[in-house]
Enzyme design. Structure first.
Site, mmCIF file in Angstrom:
data_model
loop_
_atom_site.group_PDB
_atom_site.id
_atom_site.type_symbol
_atom_site.label_atom_id
_atom_site.label_comp_id
_atom_site.label_asym_id
_atom_site.label_seq_id
_atom_site.Cartn_x
_atom_site.Cartn_y
_atom_site.Cartn_z
ATOM 1 N N GLY A 174 134.519 21.058 72.553
ATOM 2 C CA GLY A 174 135.235 20.685 71.342
ATOM 3 C C GLY A 174 135.135 21.780 70.297
ATOM 4 N N GLN A 175 134.331 22.807 70.600
ATOM 5 C CA GLN A 175 134.122 23.889 69.623
ATOM 6 C C GLN A 175 135.254 24.889 69.643
ATOM 7 O OE1 GLN A 175 133.311 24.175 72.714
ATOM 8 N NE2 GLN A 175 132.037 25.891 73.234
ATOM 9 N N GLY A 176 136.116 24.835 70.675
ATOM 10 C CA GLY A 176 137.258 25.742 70.696
ATOM 11 C C GLY A 176 137.161 26.860 71.709
ATOM 12 N N ALA A 234 123.216 27.636 74.462
ATOM 13 C CA ALA A 234 122.508 28.859 74.061
ATOM 14 C C ALA A 234 123.416 29.878 73.360
ATOM 15 C CB ALA A 234 121.811 29.503 75.267
ATOM 16 N N ARG A 262 126.085 31.081 74.108
ATOM 17 C CA ARG A 262 126.359 32.120 75.084
ATOM 18 C C ARG A 262 127.826 32.233 75.483
ATOM 19 N NH1 ARG A 262 127.239 30.632 80.064
ATOM 20 N NH2 ARG A 262 126.327 32.455 81.046
ATOM 21 N N THR A 290 130.981 32.502 74.077
ATOM 22 C CA THR A 290 131.839 33.578 73.585
ATOM 23 C C THR A 290 131.383 34.923 74.135
ATOM 24 O OG1 THR A 290 132.466 32.394 71.585
ATOM 25 C CG2 THR A 290 132.581 34.801 71.502
ATOM 26 N N ALA A 345 131.384 40.537 69.080
ATOM 27 C CA ALA A 345 131.049 39.179 68.653
ATOM 28 C C ALA A 345 129.663 38.749 69.112
ATOM 29 C CB ALA A 345 132.089 38.195 69.179
ATOM 30 N N GLY A 367 127.451 29.467 67.442
ATOM 31 C CA GLY A 367 127.515 28.034 67.712
ATOM 32 C C GLY A 367 126.342 27.227 67.223
ATOM 33 N N GLU A 368 125.134 27.659 67.541
ATOM 34 C CA GLU A 368 123.976 26.817 67.237
ATOM 35 C C GLU A 368 123.428 27.026 65.827
ATOM 36 O OE1 GLU A 368 121.252 26.484 70.916
ATOM 37 O OE2 GLU A 368 122.147 28.463 71.004
#
Lengths: 459, 337
Positions: free
Chosen positions: B47-49, B87, B89, B91, B287, B291-292
């Site tokens: 859901g993060q894209g 983690a 990871r 991207t 990049a 996320g976390e």
């Protein structure tokens, strides 16, 4: 979707390093699936329907720590709609550990409890029934005879040498290469403490935290005509699920297929492989599609939470604000089984002493077993609680010395070329710049020498 | 009733990728006959894209519009291996795998375009909008569609690519702790402004201001959304959430959202953020994972702001009204440290 929420990029900072011409990268494209998500038309695993679907509800331990004298399934089996009840005898390879494939053994968790339970909520018997209601009713009628054992719930108590060992290896601590904890050091912390102006020692504590996804953990296993099993799952890691399920079920990897990729919130809670092996086992034993999904209560109390951690930091600080010694003791409450906690404990140790260069550091991290729901991965795994401890400690140091908290962090910030306690050279540091940019954002003025600091050169 | 305001800061770093590495991911790319590109993965979008970011990376390298990229993911029969989405990871690892696959596919595309235009592939450039042109020769170009048609139906060639990224596993030295745990580090500084009600013990977060350094903002809008969502989660960790409110006592465990409290719409603070980019040597276009970490920095910032407001330290999360009132009572009868 409008572009006006796009965060401001500080193009002036690291301007030379970030130069480049891009066409697709750097664009504020809306999520490809946003419209489907917000309109409710996205299809999740549970939106698939299969004729003849059976439902799993788990009968679980009601005790924190107990021997199982016997399991009486007769009342449960008599419930209308019950098709099959699985116990540990049905699981081909009942003992497993989730990180087996990356060599972090030993096998120490049963898929279904055998002669004992180590936490309240531990799965004992899986009821498969025509309806979820029937499965729930029958699960409530599984009679488990317990003989209570002393429960170890406090991590400090679990570490005492005379604590009753809840694990078969005779200790309540995970063993790293023959040692009961993971250790990192650089410099001479004890000697440095003798030279400092101030010593600050404080302890920080967190409690278990739930991932709270909107969609609870679940899977549907479907027997295919070619003898394989399709697993429709909301796992965060499709092959991790496939590989571990095959190992537990003792079937060739090629017999399983995982179909997923669309998840209603993970946050690390869907990295353990819990529901899929039971769902496939049910499908193998009945020849029918089987759904195993956590209720909200199971998601909150049985599904792995973020570990509770207790972190003590002892800092040696010079009168000018330099931190020259930091001794960190980390206790991670793994709960009853390893899951990802031994890994997370190493990550916690690797993260210390935070984004600062401290010449003398000692880090000792213990992964401690207790009689509670096993903890496991969660967003910021191994780091979140450590950041809380380190950054409250930094605030304490600033107040003790009467220093500006931005300046204290800038003074101690790690820079390119400096050495971490785990002996990796810092590269690509940017702590200095984010502190400067944040201060600027709220109009907090820094003295010129702090504004002139840079991560890439000493100054 | 007294409402006291305070401000607190925190500064953090966060590692990208599975700790100690050893976590590969793969991507396969092929062109359709009509010049669209299918990126086949087994990676999971939480859901993060993830699908959107992978589309942008593939489009950038292939030199085609994002609309012509199709992400086909998370079927273990068709998608190549991915370690998983965790983690911070995805991207970094999957993005790098896509760059490798897309580079191979792009080279195949340009080879065919070169034959059609009778120039060397090295003399060609893509406009990112569906055309391949000869550098410095206005008007001499071919569409990606025509190049793909020619590849399949004239030359009998595939336009495809394979990619994998692995940070080799680091094995720690158990004597010293020497190890290489991460691929790169992202950074953040957050300032929290809070209001503490000393009568009820309630803490209201008024504003969270942050600066994030994440290497390269591949999609600045989604970066901002991560910051907003993570700030909310961090605030929730700081003040509300636990499955064991009287840890280590197992009693009173919440079982639903009526008992497991989290901030509601009325509790949302004002957010403000700036983004810095210091591209990492190993990241896709530099990049790093964001996320976390967006949930981490708000927690100590809020804890420090509470102390700034009312002079008591709560060193146990979450900082509930009950803990705060007990500490305020204790501070009222004891001299302040």
């Amino acid at each position: 979707m409008s572009a006006d929420i796009t965060a401001r990029i500080r193009e002036d900072i690291f301007a030379a390093e970030r130069a480049g011409v891009f066409r697709a990268v750097g664009r504020a494209l809306p999520r490809i699936d946003a419209r489907a998500h917000v309109s409710g038309s996205t299809r999740y695993y549970a939106d698939r329907s299969f004729p003849g679907l059976l439902h799993v509800v788990m009968a679980r331990s009601e005790r924190h720590h107990a021997l199982i004298g016997g399991i009486d399934l007769s009342a449960a089996e008599a419930v209308k709609g019950v098709v099959r009840i699985l116990t540990h005898k049905d699981v081909p390879n009942n003992w497993y550990t989730i990180l087996k494939l990356i060599g972090m053994g030993p096998d120490e968790e049963p898929v279904l409890a055998e002669d004992r339970v180590l936490y309240r909520g531990e799965p004992v018997a899986a009821v498969l029934a025509e309806t979820a209601d029937a499965a729930r009713e029958a699960a409530g009628k599984v009679r488990i005879a317990y003989e209570d054992l002393p429960a170890v719930l406090d991590i400090e108590a679990a570490m005492l040498t005379d604590a009753s060992a809840i694990k078969p290896h005779g200790s309540n601590l995970f063993i790293y290469d023959g040692r009961d904890h993971f250790h990192v050091h650089c410099g001479d912390t004890e000697a440095a403490f003798c030279e400092v102006e101030h010593i600050l020692e404080h302890s920080y504590q967190s409690s278990p935290i739930e991932h709270a996804p909107v969609e609870t953990t679940g899977a549907i296993a479907v027997p295919e005509p070619n003898g394989r099993y399709s697993i429709h799952s909301n796992t965060q890691a499709a092959f991790f699920t496939l590989d571990n399920a095959a190992l537990i079920l003792g079937v060739p990897f090629r017999h399983l297929r995982v179909i997923g990729g669309t998840v209603g919130g993970g946050f690390g809670g869907k990295v353990d492989v819990i529901v899929e092996p039971i769902a496939v086992l049910g499908a193998m034993r009945t020849g029918r599609p089987v759904k195993y999904a956590f209720s909200r209560e199971e998601e909150m109390q049985v599904s792995s939470p973020r570990a509770a951690e207790r972190i003590r930091i002892k800092d040696g600080v010079m009168a000018d604000g330099r931190i020259i010694a930091r001794d960190v003791r980390i206790l991670v409450d793994a709960g009853a089984y390893s899951r990802h906690s031994p890994y997370g404990t190493i990550k916690a140790a690797a993260h210390m002493p935070g984004p600062y260069t401290v010449p003398n550091v000692t880090i000792n991290a213990w992964c401690v077993y207790t009689n509670r729901t096993p903890s496991s991965a969660m967003r910021g795994f191994g780091v979140t609680i450590g950041d809380f401890a380190v950054e409250v400690q930094m605030d304490r140091i600033a107040r003790l010395l009467g220093r500006d908290p931005f300046e204290l962090r800038l003074q101690n910030a790690y820079r390119d070329g400096e050495m971490k306690p785990h002996r990796k050279k810092v590269e690509g540091a940017a702590l200095v710049e984010v502190v400067q940019a944040a201060a600027e954002r709220i109009g907090h003025s820094l003295p010129p020498e702090y504004r002139a600091m840079s991560s890439s050169r000493k100054g | 009733m007294t409402r006291l305001r305070g401000r607190g800061i925190s500064a953090v770093n966060y590692p990208t990728g599975m700790n100690l590495g050893g976590d590969p991911s793969q991507a396969l790319i092929h062109a359709t006959t009509t010049g669209n590109f299918v990126v086949t993965l087994s990676s999971v979008d939480l859901g993060q894209g993830l699908r959107t970011i992978m589309t942008q990376i593939a489009a950038e390298v292939l030199g085609v519009p994002p609309e012509s990229v199709i992400i086909d993911t998370a079927d273990t029969d068709t998608g190549p291996h991915c370690m998983g989405t965790f983690a911070s990871r995805a991207t970094h690892r999957i993005g790098n795998a896509i760059i490798m696959a897309a580079t191979e596919a792009r080279n195949a595309l340009l080879d065919v375009a070169g034959e059609e235009l009778e120039v060397a592939a090295a003399d060609l450039e893509t406009d990112g909008d569906g055309r391949i042109a000869v550098k410095g020769v206005p008007g001499k170009s071919i569409s990606v569609l025509d190049a793909a048609l020619a590849a399949h139906f004239k030359y009998g060639r595939t336009i495809s690519g394979r990619g994998i990224y692995l940070k080799p596993r680091s094995y720690p030295d158990f004597e010293t702790g020497a190890m290489d745990p991460d691929s790169c580090q992202a950074h953040a500084c957050t300032i929290a402004e809070v209001e503490v009600d000393t009568e009820t013990g309630e803490v209201r977060v008024l504003k969270l201001t942050s600066a994030y350094e994440i290497g390269r903002a591949l999609n600045p809008m989604m970066v901002e959304q991560q910051i907003v969502g993570g700030s909310w989660m961090g605030m929730s960790h700081a003040l509300y959430e636990t499955t064991e409110p009287y840890y280590p006592d197992r009693a009173h465990g919440p079982v639903d959202f009526a008992e497991y409290l989290m901030p509601g719409p009325a509790d949302i603070p004002q957010y403000d953020a700036v983004i810095l980019e210091r591209p990492s040597a190993s990241g896709p276009f530099g990049a790093k994972g964001i996320g976390e970490m967006t949930a981490n920095s708000p927690i100590p910032a809020i804890a420090n702001a509470i102390f700034d407001a009312c002079g008591v330290r709560i060193d146990e999360l979450p900082i509930t009204p009950e803990k705060l009132l007990r500490a305020l009572d204790a501070a009222a009868v004891a001299p302040r440290r």
